[in-house]
Design an enzyme around this catalytic site. Sequence first.
Site, PDB file in Angstrom:
ATOM      1  N   ASP A 178       6.787 -35.083  -7.057  1.00  0.00           N
ATOM      2  CA  ASP A 178       5.808 -34.220  -7.733  1.00  0.00           C
ATOM      3  C   ASP A 178       5.436 -33.690  -8.382  1.00  0.00           C
ATOM      4  OD1 ASP A 178       2.760 -34.397  -8.134  1.00  0.00           O
ATOM      5  OD2 ASP A 178       2.374 -34.747  -5.783  1.00  0.00           O
ATOM      6  N   ASP A 230       3.014 -41.538   3.057  1.00  0.00           N
ATOM      7  CA  ASP A 230       2.018 -41.547   4.377  1.00  0.00           C
ATOM      8  C   ASP A 230       0.987 -40.914   3.140  1.00  0.00           C
ATOM      9  OD1 ASP A 230       3.044 -39.219   4.053  1.00  0.00           O
ATOM     10  OD2 ASP A 230       1.628 -38.514   5.426  1.00  0.00           O
TER      11      ASP A 230
END
Length: 178
Positions: free
Chosen positions: A106, A162
């Site tokens: 990210d 998640d």
Amino acid sequence: MSEIKLHDKVFEPYITKERIQASIEALAQKITEDYKDKKPLFIVVLNGAFMFASDLLKVLKFDLEVCFIKVSSYHGTRSTGEVTEIIGLSKNIENRPIIIVEDIIDTGNTIETLVNTLKPKAPSSIKIASMLLKPEAYKKDITIDYAALEIENKFVVGYGLDYDELGRNINALYKLKA
Ligand code: IMP
Ligand code: MG
């Protein structure tokens, strides 16, 4: 595929398991070309990379070793930018070619810290294999050598990833519904 709800948020179908599988197999071919005679050590970053690592390693047909480490840097749907220590590196990596296996890159904070922590242990080379890369969010200079899929800058779950610990077992990728 239909929408799913995890905790308080709704996620919509994003990338099918077939597309993920195909991209992992394509990636495995590249890794095989580069590493088939090198006996690399794959360092899998838990928890998120467990499903990607399992699928990737199953289709690599050459001699390799695997170990698992943990770092913790993320809460909720936004990266905190804080990274804590590496836990569980049980192997001596000196003079060995290593490949770090990640679920997603990210901002790149986690992978940068990992690389900076592993470099002083003098591996012969360090490469990065990530299931997902968010090119718009990635802010670091380290080359992401192997990314199975590039995705938009959206929060995704499934396939090991998640949302506050839910969604890791889902066999496809879902993105946060706006
Ligand atoms: P970075 O340090 O900002 O590159 O974030 C890396 C870690 O944040 C990943 O290893 C994931 O655990 C988590 N992460 C980043 N983006 C997402 C996402 O879209 N969904 C779930 N977890 C994510
Ligand atoms: Mg991770």
